[in-house]
Design a protein around this motif. Structure first.
Motif, PDB file in Angstrom:
ATOM      1  N   ALA A  77       1.205  -0.962  -0.591  1.00  0.00           N
ATOM      2  CA  ALA A  77       0.200  -0.067   0.052  1.00  0.00           C
ATOM      3  C   ALA A  77       0.782   1.467  -0.134  1.00  0.00           C
ATOM      4  CB  ALA A  77      -0.821  -0.067   1.274  1.00  0.00           C
ATOM      5  N   SER A  78       1.777   1.555  -0.219  1.00  0.00           N
ATOM      6  CA  SER A  78       2.600   2.651  -0.581  1.00  0.00           C
ATOM      7  C   SER A  78       2.177   3.005  -1.626  1.00  0.00           C
ATOM      8  CB  SER A  78       4.201   2.210  -0.690  1.00  0.00           C
ATOM      9  OG  SER A  78       4.860   0.839  -2.055  1.00  0.00           O
ATOM     10  N   VAL A  79       1.593   2.926  -2.576  1.00  0.00           N
ATOM     11  CA  VAL A  79       0.895   3.774  -3.234  1.00  0.00           C
ATOM     12  C   VAL A  79      -0.012   4.353  -3.057  1.00  0.00           C
ATOM     13  CG1 VAL A  79      -1.351   2.221  -4.698  1.00  0.00           C
ATOM     14  CG2 VAL A  79      -0.095   3.936  -5.720  1.00  0.00           C
ATOM     15  N   LEU A  80       0.033   4.683  -2.501  1.00  0.00           N
ATOM     16  CA  LEU A  80      -1.553   5.058  -0.831  1.00  0.00           C
ATOM     17  C   LEU A  80      -0.905   6.067  -0.148  1.00  0.00           C
ATOM     18  CD1 LEU A  80      -4.038   2.228  -0.086  1.00  0.00           C
ATOM     19  CD2 LEU A  80      -4.110   3.485  -2.071  1.00  0.00           C
ATOM     20  N   LYS A  91       2.386   7.688  -5.409  1.00  0.00           N
ATOM     21  CA  LYS A  91       1.072   8.287  -5.885  1.00  0.00           C
ATOM     22  C   LYS A  91       0.957   9.534  -7.195  1.00  0.00           C
ATOM     23  CE  LYS A  91      -1.864   9.381  -2.792  1.00  0.00           C
ATOM     24  NZ  LYS A  91      -2.727   9.899  -1.713  1.00  0.00           N
ATOM     25  N   ASP A  92       2.351  10.561  -7.230  1.00  0.00           N
ATOM     26  CA  ASP A  92       2.547  11.946  -7.904  1.00  0.00           C
ATOM     27  C   ASP A  92       3.628  10.983  -8.763  1.00  0.00           C
ATOM     28  OD1 ASP A  92       0.846  13.175  -6.540  1.00  0.00           O
ATOM     29  OD2 ASP A  92       2.111  13.426  -4.257  1.00  0.00           O
ATOM     30  N   ALA A  93       4.279   9.899  -8.722  1.00  0.00           N
ATOM     31  CA  ALA A  93       4.848   9.943 -10.014  1.00  0.00           C
ATOM     32  C   ALA A  93       4.222   9.521 -12.007  1.00  0.00           C
ATOM     33  CB  ALA A  93       5.731   8.577  -9.698  1.00  0.00           C
ATOM     34  N   PRO A  94       4.551   9.344 -12.651  1.00  0.00           N
ATOM     35  CA  PRO A  94       4.222   9.809 -13.732  1.00  0.00           C
ATOM     36  C   PRO A  94       2.821   8.497 -14.195  1.00  0.00           C
ATOM     37  CG  PRO A  94       6.438  10.749 -14.227  1.00  0.00           C
ATOM     38  CD  PRO A  94       6.549  10.489 -12.663  1.00  0.00           C
ATOM     39  N   PRO A  95       3.643   7.597 -13.767  1.00  0.00           N
ATOM     40  CA  PRO A  95       2.507   6.342 -14.433  1.00  0.00           C
ATOM     41  C   PRO A  95       1.676   6.440 -12.964  1.00  0.00           C
ATOM     42  CG  PRO A  95       4.952   5.472 -13.738  1.00  0.00           C
ATOM     43  CD  PRO A  95       4.948   6.737 -13.213  1.00  0.00           C
ATOM     44  N   ASN A  96       0.964   7.279 -12.157  1.00  0.00           N
ATOM     45  CA  ASN A  96      -0.175   7.010 -11.313  1.00  0.00           C
ATOM     46  C   ASN A  96      -0.485   8.683 -11.182  1.00  0.00           C
ATOM     47  OD1 ASN A  96       1.209   4.372 -10.329  1.00  0.00           O
ATOM     48  ND2 ASN A  96       2.447   5.988  -8.723  1.00  0.00           N
ATOM     49  N   ARG A  97      -0.396   9.586 -12.173  1.00  0.00           N
ATOM     50  CA  ARG A  97      -1.130  10.680 -11.208  1.00  0.00           C
ATOM     51  C   ARG A  97      -2.304  10.102 -12.737  1.00  0.00           C
ATOM     52  NH1 ARG A  97       3.900  14.040 -13.857  1.00  0.00           N
ATOM     53  NH2 ARG A  97       5.433  13.780 -11.669  1.00  0.00           N
ATOM     54  N   THR A  98      -2.563   9.156 -13.271  1.00  0.00           N
ATOM     55  CA  THR A  98      -3.916   9.281 -12.936  1.00  0.00           C
ATOM     56  C   THR A  98      -5.182   8.290 -12.532  1.00  0.00           C
ATOM     57  OG1 THR A  98      -3.324   7.686 -15.148  1.00  0.00           O
ATOM     58  CG2 THR A  98      -3.564   9.954 -16.276  1.00  0.00           C
ATOM     59  N   GLU A 318       3.886  -1.574   9.229  1.00  0.00           N
ATOM     60  CA  GLU A 318       2.956  -1.769  10.332  1.00  0.00           C
ATOM     61  C   GLU A 318       2.110  -2.080  10.014  1.00  0.00           C
ATOM     62  OE1 GLU A 318       3.819   2.643  10.937  1.00  0.00           O
ATOM     63  OE2 GLU A 318       2.387   3.352   8.855  1.00  0.00           O
ATOM     64  N   ILE A 319       0.619  -0.977  10.478  1.00  0.00           N
ATOM     65  CA  ILE A 319      -0.854  -1.193   9.843  1.00  0.00           C
ATOM     66  C   ILE A 319      -1.234   0.336  10.342  1.00  0.00           C
ATOM     67  CG2 ILE A 319      -3.131  -1.538  10.596  1.00  0.00           C
ATOM     68  CD1 ILE A 319      -1.580  -4.585   9.757  1.00  0.00           C
ATOM     69  N   ARG A 320      -0.885   0.837   8.968  1.00  0.00           N
ATOM     70  CA  ARG A 320      -1.819   2.492   8.949  1.00  0.00           C
ATOM     71  C   ARG A 320      -2.671   2.660   9.632  1.00  0.00           C
ATOM     72  NH1 ARG A 320      -0.474   3.767   3.417  1.00  0.00           N
ATOM     73  NH2 ARG A 320       1.324   2.049   3.293  1.00  0.00           N
ATOM     74  N   LYS A 321      -3.116   3.690  10.051  1.00  0.00           N
ATOM     75  CA  LYS A 321      -4.240   4.329  11.091  1.00  0.00           C
ATOM     76  C   LYS A 321      -5.424   5.117   9.973  1.00  0.00           C
ATOM     77  CE  LYS A 321      -2.388   5.307  15.678  1.00  0.00           C
ATOM     78  NZ  LYS A 321      -1.947   6.385  16.527  1.00  0.00           N
ATOM     79  N   ARG A 322      -4.502   5.622   8.939  1.00  0.00           N
ATOM     80  CA  ARG A 322      -5.187   6.248   7.910  1.00  0.00           C
ATOM     81  C   ARG A 322      -4.087   5.967   6.344  1.00  0.00           C
ATOM     82  NH1 ARG A 322      -5.005  12.437   7.713  1.00  0.00           N
ATOM     83  NH2 ARG A 322      -3.327  12.302   9.371  1.00  0.00           N
ATOM     84  N   CYS A 323      -4.496   5.639   5.718  1.00  0.00           N
ATOM     85  CA  CYS A 323      -3.050   4.909   4.507  1.00  0.00           C
ATOM     86  C   CYS A 323      -2.508   5.506   3.567  1.00  0.00           C
ATOM     87  CB  CYS A 323      -5.077   4.552   2.930  1.00  0.00           C
ATOM     88  SG  CYS A 323      -5.699   3.028   3.854  1.00  0.00           S
ATOM     89  N   GLY A 324      -3.091   6.832   4.053  1.00  0.00           N
ATOM     90  CA  GLY A 324      -2.439   8.459   2.695  1.00  0.00           C
ATOM     91  C   GLY A 324      -1.080   8.456   4.016  1.00  0.00           C
ATOM     92  N   VAL A 325      -1.333   7.885   4.760  1.00  0.00           N
ATOM     93  CA  VAL A 325      -0.480   8.981   6.370  1.00  0.00           C
ATOM     94  C   VAL A 325       0.860   7.353   7.106  1.00  0.00           C
ATOM     95  CG1 VAL A 325       0.039  10.274   8.146  1.00  0.00           C
ATOM     96  CG2 VAL A 325      -1.702  11.139   6.609  1.00  0.00           C
ATOM     97  N   VAL A 326       1.687   7.459   7.255  1.00  0.00           N
ATOM     98  CA  VAL A 326       2.948   6.789   7.927  1.00  0.00           C
ATOM     99  C   VAL A 326       2.241   7.057   9.173  1.00  0.00           C
ATOM    100  CG1 VAL A 326       4.841   5.657   8.495  1.00  0.00           C
ATOM    101  CG2 VAL A 326       4.283   6.474   6.297  1.00  0.00           C
ATOM    102  N   ASN A 327       2.164   6.368   9.849  1.00  0.00           N
ATOM    103  CA  ASN A 327       1.451   6.751  11.710  1.00  0.00           C
ATOM    104  C   ASN A 327       2.908   7.472  11.932  1.00  0.00           C
ATOM    105  OD1 ASN A 327      -0.211   4.905  11.108  1.00  0.00           O
ATOM    106  ND2 ASN A 327       0.240   2.899  11.694  1.00  0.00           N
ATOM    107  N   SER A 328       2.170   7.836  13.310  1.00  0.00           N
ATOM    108  CA  SER A 328       3.655   9.174  13.920  1.00  0.00           C
ATOM    109  C   SER A 328       4.137   7.914  14.706  1.00  0.00           C
ATOM    110  CB  SER A 328       3.207  10.092  14.180  1.00  0.00           C
ATOM    111  OG  SER A 328       1.429  10.421  14.518  1.00  0.00           O
TER     112      SER A 328
END
Length: 328
Positions: A77-80, A91-98, A318-328
């Protein structure tokens, strides 16, 4: 007797080593959350059934998102993960911008966090949502063993380096898939996901307007198909309109994509490449001649194999609490 004991000891040691090597994949299992979050998979499936009919095209997006995720640091889930001030994420790499549908994943994750906080990984959410949306829109079913954990690193440069671009020739495709432990058969089968969804002119316009840098057209592309694309979709070299990857059948998971390959109507150079190698061409021909049930079964096996690429299990990640953010 001593020699037999020594032989038995050596064999036992080899078996243990093989077990250790395979332990990462072995830790993925069907029903992984049966005790820790019994309703997890039902929550995902129910959400999909409630909402995918509002945007059925998301099924194609999720299978692409899952594919792009697994090809970079494995299915973690690193793409998230969102870009930050000091890091441009995948997610901001050229292959993923769409890519789109991140909010859909976030809503599923929120429901799971409410039910079982800190238990179900975003990597498993993406894997399950992908399968369930494909099935809900008429595609094949495959088993999704769970137990993946989430990565904490996401780099745009790695996505660009590892995700096969649509301009790939067969050699490059074989290398990039091989790097992930996937063979030519997996390449042909997973490319079959192009039977649904859309692309943008920017992904293949060089085939229409400037294939070798002198303003020419790709000779391997059917001229009538190319003319139709120029007349109705990619009308200029800078046009970036949406184009069906499987014209006339983009909403149906079927064998039409492969039939078009044999007619030189694969949209991407990477699609056309599947007909340039004897092994992959033979596999394409076999799929076209066979029943749809055989394709579904083989596609399912390839998807399950892809879903195991370099997974993190146990105490990794880890188990991320929110998919877009790594746990602090």
């Amino acid at each position: 007797m001593k020699m037999r004991q020594l032989t038995s000891l050596v064999l036992a040691t080899i078996v243990c080593l093989i077990g250790l090597i395979g332990s990462t994949q072995a830790q993925l299992q069907l029903g992984f959350y049966a005790n820790s979050c019994p309703n997890a998979e039902k929550i995902v499936l129910d959400f999909v059934h409630q909402h995918i009919h509002n945007a059925p095209s998301l099924a194609a997006t999720f299978i692409r998102m899952h594919f792009h995720d697994c090809f970079v640091r494995g299915c973690d889930a690193s793409v998230l993960i969102n870009t930050t001030s000091n890091n441009q994420a995948e997610k901001d790499a050229p292959p993923n911008r769409t890519l789109r549908g991140f909010d859909f994943i976030d809503r599923v994750k929120s429901l799971l966090e409410a039910e079982c906080p800190g238990v179900v990984s975003c990597a498993d959410v993406l894997s399950l949502v992908t399968r369930d949306t494909i099935v809900a829109t008429g595609g094949p079913y495959w088993e999704v063993p769970t137990g993946r954990r989430d990565g904490v690193i996401s780099r745009s440069s790695e996505a660009t380096a590892n995700i096969p671009p649509p301009s790939s020739n067969f050699s490059r495709l074989q290398t990039l898939f091989g790097n992930q432990g996937l063979d030519v058969k997996d390449l042909v089968l997973l490319s079959g996901a192009h039977t649904i969804g859309i692309a943008h002119c920017s992904s293949f316009r060089n085939r229409l307007y400037n294939f070798t840098g002198v303003g020419n057209q790709d000779p391997s592309l059917d001229p009538r198909y190319a003319a139709n694309l120029k007349a109705n979709k990619c009308k200029t070299p800078t046009d970036n309109s949406k184009v069906e990857m499987d014209p006339g059948s983009r909403k149906t998971f079927d064998l039409s994509y492969y039939s078009l390959l044999l007619k030189r109507r694969g949209l991407f150079q990477s699609d056309s490449a599947l007909t340039k190698d004897l092994t992959s061409l033979g596999l394409v021909q076999k799929l076209v001649e066979g029943p749809i049930e055989e394709f579904f079964a083989e596609f399912a096996a390839a998807m399950e194999k892809m879903g195991r690429i370099n997974v993190k299990t146990g105490t990794e990640g880890e188990i991320r609490k929110r998919c877009g953010v790594v746990n602090s």
